[in-house]
Design an enzyme around this catalytic site. Structure first.
Site, short mmCIF file in Angstrom:
data_model
loop_
_atom_site.label_atom_id
_atom_site.label_comp_id
_atom_site.label_asym_id
_atom_site.label_seq_id
_atom_site.Cartn_x
_atom_site.Cartn_y
_atom_site.Cartn_z
N TRP A 100 -4.01 -0.38 4.21
CA TRP A 100 -3.36 1.09 4.78
C TRP A 100 -2.93 -0.01 6.05
O TRP A 100 -4.50 -1.05 6.39
CB TRP A 100 -4.03 2.05 5.15
CG TRP A 100 -3.93 2.94 6.07
CD1 TRP A 100 -3.48 4.20 5.28
CD2 TRP A 100 -4.12 3.17 7.14
NE1 TRP A 100 -2.62 5.08 6.72
CE2 TRP A 100 -3.36 4.25 7.25
CE3 TRP A 100 -4.22 2.96 8.40
CZ2 TRP A 100 -3.03 4.72 8.52
CZ3 TRP A 100 -4.32 3.35 9.79
CH2 TRP A 100 -3.75 4.63 9.91
N GLU A 159 -5.33 18.34 7.25
CA GLU A 159 -4.22 17.84 6.78
C GLU A 159 -3.67 17.95 5.48
O GLU A 159 -3.70 19.18 5.13
CB GLU A 159 -4.86 16.45 6.28
CG GLU A 159 -6.18 15.84 7.43
CD GLU A 159 -5.96 14.35 6.87
OE1 GLU A 159 -6.76 13.93 5.99
OE2 GLU A 159 -5.89 13.21 7.71
N ARG A 193 -1.76 16.54 13.61
CA ARG A 193 -0.29 16.10 11.97
C ARG A 193 0.15 16.51 10.81
O ARG A 193 -0.41 17.72 11.00
CB ARG A 193 -0.80 14.86 12.12
CG ARG A 193 -2.62 14.96 11.04
CD ARG A 193 -2.62 13.52 10.54
NE ARG A 193 -4.27 13.70 10.67
CZ ARG A 193 -5.20 13.44 10.99
NH1 ARG A 193 -5.70 12.92 12.52
NH2 ARG A 193 -6.03 12.91 10.77
N TRP A 212 0.64 -1.16 -0.43
CA TRP A 212 -0.35 0.24 -0.18
C TRP A 212 0.64 1.38 -0.30
O TRP A 212 1.95 1.38 0.86
CB TRP A 212 -0.63 -0.58 1.39
CG TRP A 212 -1.89 0.74 1.91
CD1 TRP A 212 -1.20 2.27 1.88
CD2 TRP A 212 -2.80 1.09 0.81
NE1 TRP A 212 -1.86 3.35 2.51
CE2 TRP A 212 -3.23 3.03 1.77
CE3 TRP A 212 -4.15 1.39 0.30
CZ2 TRP A 212 -4.28 3.08 1.32
CZ3 TRP A 212 -5.12 1.48 -0.17
CH2 TRP A 212 -5.45 2.74 0.22
N MET A 213 0.66 2.33 -0.56
CA MET A 213 0.87 3.66 -0.71
C MET A 213 -0.19 4.77 -0.46
O MET A 213 -0.93 4.47 -1.43
CB MET A 213 2.41 3.90 -2.28
CG MET A 213 2.17 5.31 -2.17
SD MET A 213 2.20 5.26 -4.03
CE MET A 213 4.00 5.19 -4.12
N ASN A 214 -0.18 5.41 0.27
CA ASN A 214 -0.98 6.76 0.31
C ASN A 214 0.16 8.26 0.12
O ASN A 214 0.85 8.18 -0.30
CB ASN A 214 -1.43 6.96 1.19
CG ASN A 214 -1.90 7.00 2.37
OD1 ASN A 214 -0.91 5.87 3.48
ND2 ASN A 214 -2.14 7.79 3.83
N ASP A 215 -0.07 9.62 0.64
CA ASP A 215 0.78 9.97 1.07
C ASP A 215 2.14 10.56 0.88
O ASP A 215 2.97 9.41 1.46
CB ASP A 215 0.14 11.44 2.08
CG ASP A 215 -1.24 11.43 2.68
OD1 ASP A 215 -1.24 10.56 2.20
OD2 ASP A 215 -1.19 11.66 4.10
N TRP A 248 -9.34 8.35 -0.70
CA TRP A 248 -9.93 7.98 0.78
C TRP A 248 -11.09 6.93 0.51
O TRP A 248 -12.48 8.08 0.45
CB TRP A 248 -9.72 8.17 1.98
CG TRP A 248 -8.02 8.75 2.21
CD1 TRP A 248 -8.12 9.81 2.13
CD2 TRP A 248 -7.79 7.76 3.02
NE1 TRP A 248 -6.50 9.97 3.22
CE2 TRP A 248 -5.98 8.27 3.45
CE3 TRP A 248 -7.64 6.30 3.02
CZ2 TRP A 248 -5.30 7.91 3.96
CZ3 TRP A 248 -6.56 6.29 3.76
CH2 TRP A 248 -5.35 6.95 3.82
N SER A 254 2.26 11.20 8.21
CA SER A 254 2.68 12.44 7.45
C SER A 254 3.83 13.25 7.35
O SER A 254 3.80 13.55 8.87
CB SER A 254 2.18 12.45 6.07
OG SER A 254 1.37 11.18 5.51
C1 FRU Z 1 -3.90 12.08 4.60
C2 FRU Z 1 -3.51 11.74 6.15
C3 FRU Z 1 -2.66 12.31 6.71
C4 FRU Z 1 -1.80 11.47 7.59
C5 FRU Z 1 -1.45 9.88 6.72
C6 FRU Z 1 -1.73 8.58 7.07
O1 FRU Z 1 -4.14 10.97 3.57
O2 FRU Z 1 -4.67 10.76 6.87
O3 FRU Z 1 -3.23 13.36 7.64
O4 FRU Z 1 -0.68 11.47 7.91
O5 FRU Z 1 -2.95 9.91 5.47
O6 FRU Z 1 -1.45 7.44 6.71
#
Ligand code: FRU
Length: 487
Positions: A63, A221, A166, A36-39, A304, A99
């Site tokens: 996630w 965020e 955060r 998985w990858m996000n931010d 998301w 993040s």
């Molecule tokens: C944004 C977020 C950030 C958090 C991270 C967790 O997409 O919800 O606020 O740091 O992803 O993976």
């Protein structure tokens, strides 16, 4: 309890990556090597190379406790993976290394990130977050600071959420470090906090520099702040913004504001705010300034709670957008693909002055390409282009001249999420210019030289490769250029 380590993550990725299915893998966009990858995180040019870190769960395409994946590159396209940079292996980040950003200090690369810790059984509500530091002298191996957290819970000011705290972005101004952080007031309004430091270790709260007016999301965020010319820009990713006309139709959004940032006093004055992207899948963008003076932004090209078909059996999920150069134009920003992408062009096609009245199949095939189109609508009420066309499938971009709306329709794009997004576009000198990037399971449309961008993930069949231009009424396609993009 499982203890996550960097070493274990790296071994797991190497042992499992052969299982990845290539079907929807992108050609010239960054994805995780496995899982998985996000931010995007810690985007920076360090010792001559671009480094990009990312929120990463290496074990499954879902996630999970966040690690920081890491890739480097000399041109922001042809990325090479490095070992996982940080894993959730300490008391203060055991729920995830969330993040954050990167900054160079005295030759070392400093990562500043959020440590996420669960405090009860309800993952959605029972947690706390602090800010932490990890340092590297070679840009590959990171050691967490021995006195983490550098901003503990105690330093959250009164009237601010005690849990959503955060996504630190650290910048340097006038010899001082400043950090912007995303949070909310506990009463449904997102906001940005500003801290300052002399040494990246001791931080002092300065002020809340921006806050929702009640219509801009209940939590903010991933903030970023930078100057362009003599203006300052604040960008952030607000959660759950209610739709405003054609804007903000996704679960979460991205916004920018141009104004004046007084770091010392802790104020940011602005008048207007705008979406950064008008499509379906763009979130948590982060920027960096490179040694050519360009401000470059990269975002997570997903959303998301939106269906991600590669989560089932493909062993990967999530991709980054193309890096976009930000240009200040009057009181707005333009977003353009970085010019480095041009080096990957192949098989050029260039056509001019195609008079259209109905559909024309361009006979051109492809799933990874750039296409530039200039339309002169003449007396057409509608015109546009269909991409990834195949048996019952098409992704449709339509401009309607009556209401001057450009739409992106993925209702028949393939499997995966559907829907339509619209945005107002004025013709410029009687023309509509589109620069479109298609890459296996993505599409990014840069409209009128980057005035607006629409980004979406699409999941067509492998045989759906056709390109059709169309109009209702007479229209001139003044030019159509296309290049395959191969890495
Ligand atoms: C944004 C977020 C950030 C958090 C991270 C967790 O997409 O919800 O606020 O740091 O992803 O993976």
């Amino acid at each position: 309890m499982v203890t996550y380590t960097r070493a274990f993550a790296d071994i797991f990725i190497q042992e499992n990556k052969a299982q990845i299915l290539s079907k929807y893998r992108l050609n010239y966009h960054l994805m995780s090597e496995y899982g998985w990858m996000n931010d995007p995180n810690g985007f920076i040019q360090y010792k001559g190379e671009y480094h990009l870190f990312y929120q990463h769960y290496p074990y499954k395409p879902v996630w999970g406790p966040m690690h920081w994946g890491h890739a480097v590159c000399s041109d922001m396209i042809n990325w090479r993976y490095l070992p996982v940079a940080i894993a959730p292996d300490m008391e203060y980040d055991k729920g995830g290394c969330f993040s954050g950003s990167a900054i160079e200090k005295e030759g070392s690369l400093h990562l500043i990130y959020t440590g996420h810790v669960l405090t009860g059984p309800d993952k959605e509500h029972d947690y706390v977050q602090t800010q932490n530091l990890a340092i590297s002298t070679d840009g590959i191996t990171f050691n967490k600071w021995s006195d983490n957290p550098v901003i503990p819970l105690l330093e959250i000011p009164e009237g601010i959420s005690k849990k959503d705290f955060r996504d630190p972005k650290v910048i340097e101004r006038n010899g001082k470090y400043y950090m912007v952080l995303g949070s909310n007031d506990g009463a449904g309004n997102g906001l940005i906090l500003l801290y300052s430091s002399e040494d990246l270790i001791t931080w002092e709260f300065i002020n809340v520099i921006a806050k929702s007016d009640g219509h801009m999301g209940d939590n903010w965020e991933c903030p970023d702040i930078f100057s362009m010319g003599n203006r300052d820009v604040l960008i952030m990713s607000p959660q759950r913004v209610a739709a405003q006309g054609h804007d903000y139709h996704n679960l979460h959004s991205t916004m920018y504001m141009i104004g004046t940032f007084e770091a010392h006093q802790g104020s940011f004055q602005y008048e207007q705010y705008y979406p950064i992207d008008y499509g379906f899948d763009y979130y948590a963008p982060q920027t960096t300034l490179d040694d050519r003076g360009r401000r470059i932004m990269i975002g997570w090209m997903d959303m998301w709670e939106s269906d991600m078909p590669t989560q089932e059996g493909h062993h990967w999920a999530g991709a980054m957008s193309l890096p976009r150069e930000i240009i200040l134009s009057g009181d707005q920003l333009l977003f353009r693909p970085i010019e480095e992408i041009m080096a990957y062009r192949n098989n050029p096609l260039s056509l001019e002055n195609i008079l259209l009245d109905g559909e024309q199949n361009m006979g051109e095939q492809g799933d990874s390409y750039e296409m530039q189109l200039v339309f002169e609508p003449r007396d057409a009420v509608e015109l546009g282009v269909k991409l990834r066309v195949g048996e019952g499938e098409e992704t449709v971009i339509t401009y309607s001249t009556d209401d001057r709306l450009l739409s992106l329709n993925r209702d028949r794009a393939g499997i995966g999420p559907k829907g339509i997004r619209r945005t107002a576009i004025e013709l410029v000198d009687g023309e509509l210019a589109l620069q479109i990037f298609v890459d296996r399971s993505s599409i990014e449309i840069f409209i009128q030289g980057g005035q607006k961008v629409m980004t979406a993930r699409i999941y067509p069949g492998e045989e759906s490769l056709g390109i059709i231009v169309f109009s209702k009424g007479r229209c001139m396609v003044k030019s159509l250029c296309k290049w395959d993009l191969m890495r």
